[in-house]
Design a protein around this motif. Structure first.
Motif, short mmCIF file in Angstrom:
data_model
loop_
_atom_site.label_atom_id
_atom_site.label_comp_id
_atom_site.label_asym_id
_atom_site.label_seq_id
_atom_site.Cartn_x
_atom_site.Cartn_y
_atom_site.Cartn_z
N ARG A 279 0.85 -1.22 0.00
CA ARG A 279 0.00 0.00 0.00
C ARG A 279 0.87 1.24 0.00
O ARG A 279 1.91 1.27 0.66
CB ARG A 279 -0.85 0.05 1.27
CG ARG A 279 -1.87 -1.00 1.27
CD ARG A 279 -3.20 -0.52 1.79
NE ARG A 279 -4.16 -1.54 1.42
CZ ARG A 279 -5.40 -1.31 1.09
NH1 ARG A 279 -5.88 -0.09 1.10
NH2 ARG A 279 -6.20 -2.30 0.75
N SER A 280 0.37 2.26 -0.68
CA SER A 280 1.13 3.51 -0.74
C SER A 280 1.07 4.25 0.58
O SER A 280 0.02 4.29 1.23
CB SER A 280 0.55 4.43 -1.80
OG SER A 280 0.55 3.77 -3.03
N SER A 281 2.19 4.87 0.95
CA SER A 281 2.24 5.66 2.18
C SER A 281 3.19 6.82 1.97
O SER A 281 3.84 6.93 0.92
CB SER A 281 2.75 4.80 3.34
OG SER A 281 4.16 4.73 3.29
N SER A 282 3.29 7.66 3.00
CA SER A 282 4.20 8.81 2.93
C SER A 282 5.65 8.35 2.80
O SER A 282 6.52 9.12 2.41
CB SER A 282 4.02 9.68 4.17
OG SER A 282 4.20 8.87 5.32
N GLU A 283 5.94 7.11 3.16
CA GLU A 283 7.31 6.58 3.06
C GLU A 283 7.43 5.60 1.90
O GLU A 283 8.21 4.66 1.96
CB GLU A 283 7.70 5.86 4.35
CG GLU A 283 7.64 6.71 5.60
CD GLU A 283 8.78 7.74 5.62
OE1 GLU A 283 9.93 7.33 5.60
OE2 GLU A 283 8.46 8.95 5.62
N GLY A 284 6.61 5.74 0.90
CA GLY A 284 6.64 4.81 -0.24
C GLY A 284 5.74 3.62 0.02
O GLY A 284 4.91 3.65 0.94
N GLU A 285 5.92 2.58 -0.76
CA GLU A 285 5.04 1.40 -0.62
C GLU A 285 5.40 0.62 0.63
O GLU A 285 6.58 0.40 0.92
CB GLU A 285 5.22 0.50 -1.83
CG GLU A 285 4.83 1.18 -3.13
CD GLU A 285 3.85 0.37 -3.94
OE1 GLU A 285 4.21 -0.72 -4.36
OE2 GLU A 285 2.70 0.85 -4.13
N ILE A 286 4.38 0.18 1.36
CA ILE A 286 4.62 -0.63 2.55
C ILE A 286 4.40 -2.10 2.18
O ILE A 286 3.33 -2.49 1.72
CB ILE A 286 3.67 -0.21 3.69
CG1 ILE A 286 3.85 1.27 4.04
CG2 ILE A 286 3.86 -1.11 4.92
CD1 ILE A 286 5.23 1.67 4.53
N ASP A 287 5.44 -2.89 2.38
CA ASP A 287 5.40 -4.31 2.02
C ASP A 287 4.58 -5.07 3.06
O ASP A 287 4.90 -5.02 4.25
CB ASP A 287 6.85 -4.82 1.99
CG ASP A 287 6.92 -6.31 1.69
OD1 ASP A 287 5.87 -6.89 1.33
OD2 ASP A 287 8.02 -6.88 1.81
N GLU A 386 -1.81 6.46 2.48
CA GLU A 386 -2.58 7.37 1.63
C GLU A 386 -4.02 7.44 2.16
O GLU A 386 -4.58 6.39 2.52
CB GLU A 386 -2.59 6.79 0.22
CG GLU A 386 -2.63 7.81 -0.85
CD GLU A 386 -2.38 7.16 -2.20
OE1 GLU A 386 -3.17 6.27 -2.59
OE2 GLU A 386 -1.38 7.52 -2.84
N GLY A 387 -4.59 8.63 2.20
CA GLY A 387 -5.92 8.78 2.82
C GLY A 387 -7.04 8.11 2.03
O GLY A 387 -6.85 7.70 0.89
N ILE A 388 -8.21 8.02 2.66
CA ILE A 388 -9.38 7.46 1.99
C ILE A 388 -10.14 8.61 1.36
O ILE A 388 -10.39 9.62 2.02
CB ILE A 388 -10.25 6.71 3.03
CG1 ILE A 388 -9.49 5.46 3.47
CG2 ILE A 388 -11.62 6.37 2.46
CD1 ILE A 388 -10.27 4.55 4.36
N PRO A 389 -10.50 8.50 0.09
CA PRO A 389 -11.19 9.63 -0.53
C PRO A 389 -12.56 9.88 0.09
O PRO A 389 -13.11 9.01 0.77
CB PRO A 389 -11.36 9.18 -1.99
CG PRO A 389 -10.89 7.80 -2.09
CD PRO A 389 -10.33 7.35 -0.80
N THR A 390 -13.05 11.08 -0.13
CA THR A 390 -14.43 11.39 0.26
C THR A 390 -15.26 11.15 -0.99
O THR A 390 -14.91 11.62 -2.07
CB THR A 390 -14.53 12.87 0.66
OG1 THR A 390 -13.57 13.09 1.69
CG2 THR A 390 -15.90 13.21 1.18
N PHE A 391 -16.34 10.40 -0.84
CA PHE A 391 -17.13 10.02 -2.02
C PHE A 391 -18.31 10.96 -2.19
O PHE A 391 -18.85 11.48 -1.21
CB PHE A 391 -17.61 8.59 -1.87
CG PHE A 391 -16.46 7.62 -1.81
CD1 PHE A 391 -15.86 7.20 -2.97
CD2 PHE A 391 -15.96 7.18 -0.60
CE1 PHE A 391 -14.77 6.35 -2.94
CE2 PHE A 391 -14.88 6.33 -0.55
CZ PHE A 391 -14.28 5.91 -1.71
N ALA A 392 -18.70 11.14 -3.43
CA ALA A 392 -19.77 12.08 -3.72
C ALA A 392 -21.11 11.64 -3.12
O ALA A 392 -21.61 10.57 -3.46
CB ALA A 392 -19.91 12.25 -5.22
#
Ligand code: G4P
Length: 528
Positions: A279-287, A386-392
């Motif tokens: 998963r993407s994070s502020s420190e790159g991908e987390i294995d 990475e955050g969760i988007p807000t959905f319409a």
């Protein structure tokens, strides 16, 4: 392979998505049946009533006999540990349904063979496609009159914009539904009806087996041979890389009700769907296989037990192993803590757990510090997923307090509930907090909101229904937003973070706004 690697690599975490009534619940139940988690199908069916007895969660849930919560079902099948995320549909369709998809590594899209792609399928598909997760298609209800299989796959490709690759193919339909042809092993799998409560017995035969014409019926057999020839010539290759990147959907046929095709689907799906992905994070991908624990919050369920005013926070474990005794860091607050009463929430039961691995979902008691999208990890590390988007939202109402003396509680309640992610709130330009526009994805969220305002904050409200159905975040505007050329029934509002948005009554109006304002860029999801 270490114990940790073994545990993580056998996990498969996915959501089943469908339009209401396509057969999501039935298919889930049949997967549990094949996994040995239930002895006989029919147990889950009664859940709507059985829930009253076991759940002391929100009063509203009891009153309406519905589930306001989404949960996870875990079971084992031939060495795999499977987590099925429940995506609420029907009346309890809400923003949580979308957020749950953020915790899944893949999705199974159930399509009713007589109806094809339906409205909610489209919406849920879009959210999965945004994440590029693998999407598997199960075309269900072949035991009823079904549309032509070629037409169905074509419709999926055209409507959803994803190429398909049939992994198996239906033999007959309705009363004449005999089984499926497995294109990988090139064998016919035909079934003996059992009524569906128990596993169905399956036999396999080579396509050229002379007895097949009699077993399947001559017409079915000839049609199958023609279809296969056509498919082999024309359909996409089963490219697993394309499947994993969400660029190709493997298609399966079956009947969840009679169990025809359920096990062939389960086996091949498990072989193709990936174990927990980075998963993407502020420190790159987390294995996921890193020994350090990490997780993110994808759902918060408030006040499940009113007496304790507690909240349950649902975490998706993204890497390593979680241990009940371990100290963890809540990155957003910087606090080191122990997660209180970690539990796995299975359909109806909650069970305290000692450990969990990447791929698993756990619920923890939350003293009110977590927010949707927060990261929890080993104190040795510090990064944010990475955050969760807000959905319409799609439904809007304007609320005000009935009692003007309760303005403070009104603002406090509405803001807190919005911060939890249970509703979205919007303000019109030049107005204060006396009147607030509330937007929700599913109309039930209004009921929960009104109930909570009354019971937790003591505020009764007046509401005006608004006719907007579409909202778009303004990504970029060619001019000051209030100078945009808009149709008279389009409204400019701002969200909690003062981002400008537009409310529309129709898609036509969205197009109108885009045409009249060159350079205007609108977004359907807001990524923090
Ligand atoms: P959902 O979760 O996607 O909303 O659908 P659910 O599984 O609840 O199924 C909706 C209806 O479709 C149910 O019928 C269910 O029995 C039926 N169904 C599901 N899979 C199949 C299938 O493969 N073949 C056929 N013929 N029907 C299927 P219901 O009448 O609403 O409920 P019930 O009276 O069966 O309990």
């Amino acid at each position: 392979m270490t114990e940790l690697e073994k545990e993580i690599s056998r996990r498969r975490t996915f959501a089943i998505i469908s339009h209401p009534d396509a057969g999501k619940t039935t298919l889930t139940e049949k997967l549990l049946l094949y996994g040995g988690a239930i002895a006989q199908a029919g147990a889950v069916k009664g859940k709507k009533n059985a829930r009253h007895a076991v759940s002391d969660w929100m009063e509203i849930e009891k009153q309406r006999g519905i589930s306001v919560t989404s949960s996870v079902m875990q079971f084992q099948y031939k060495g795999s540990c499977i987590n099925i995320l429940d995506t609420p549909g029907h009346q309890d369709f809400s923003e949580d349904t979308y957020r749950t998809l953020m915790a899944a590594d893949s999705a199974v899209m159930v399509i009713d063979a007589s109806k094809g792609v339906e409205n909610q399928t489209r919406k849920l598909f879009k959210v999965c496609a945004m994440r590029h997760i693998p999407i598997f298609t199960f075309i269900n209800k072949l035991d009823r009159e079904a549309r032509n299989s070629f037409d169905l796959t074509q419709e999926i490709e055209e409507e959803l914009g994803i190429p398909t690759c049939p992994v198996n193919w239906a033999i007959g339909s309705g009363k004449d539904f005999k089984g499926v042809y497995d294109r990988l092993s090139r064998r016919v799998i035909y079934f003996d009806p059992t009524g569906g409560a128990h596993k169905v017995s399956a036999s396999k035969a080579d396509l050229n087996d002379p007895s097949l014409s009699e077993i399947l019926g001559e017409e079915n057999y000839l049609t199958l041979k023609d279809d296969i020839e056509l498919l082999d010539g024309a359909s996409e290759e089963l490219d697993l890389d394309a499947v994993h990147e969400g660029r190709l959907s493997p298609v399966f046929f079956g009947s969840a009700l009679t169990n025809f095709g359920v096990e062939p689907f389960l086996e091949q799906f498990l072989a193709m769907t990936p174990p927990p992905m980075p998963r993407s994070s502020s420190e790159g991908e987390i294995d996921p296989f890193s020994p350090d624990f990490s997780a993110f919050v994808f759902k918060i369920q408030a006040n499940m037990n009113k007496a304790h005013r507690d909240r349950i926070t649902f975490l998706r474990v993204c890497s390593g192993r979680f241990d009940r005794e371990m100290d963890v860091l809540h990155v957003q607050s910087g606090k080191k803590m122990r997660l209180s009463q970690p539990q796995q929430i299975m359909a109806q039961e909650r069970e305290i757990i000692d450990e969990a691995y990447a791929g698993d979902i756990i619920g923890v008691f939350d003293p009110g510090i977590f927010s949707i999208g927060d990261t929890i990890c080993s104190p040795k590390k510090k990064f944010k997923f990475e955050g969760i988007p807000t959905f319409a939202p799609e439904h809007f109402k304007r609320y005000r307090s009935k009692d003007t003396m309760k303005r403070k509680q009104f603002v406090k309640g509405i803001t807190q509930i919005a911060q939890e992610g249970a509703i979205q709130i919007f303000r019109e330009p030049f107005t204060g907090m006396e009147e607030i526009i509330v937007g929700v994805v599913g109309a039930l969220q209004f009921d929960v909101f009104e109930y909570r305002m009354k019971n937790e904050y003591g505020v009764e409200m007046n509401a005006d229904g608004l006719s907007y159905s579409f909202i778009r975040w303004i990504e970029s505007s060619p001019c000051d937003c209030k100078d945009l050329k808009l149709s008279s029934d389009t409204k400019l509002v701002s969200d909690l973070k003062d981002n400008p948005l537009l409310l529309f009554t129709s898609e036509w109006n969205i197009r109108w706004a885009l045409e009249r304002n060159e350079g205007l860029k609108l977004e359907e999801f807001s990524k923090e």
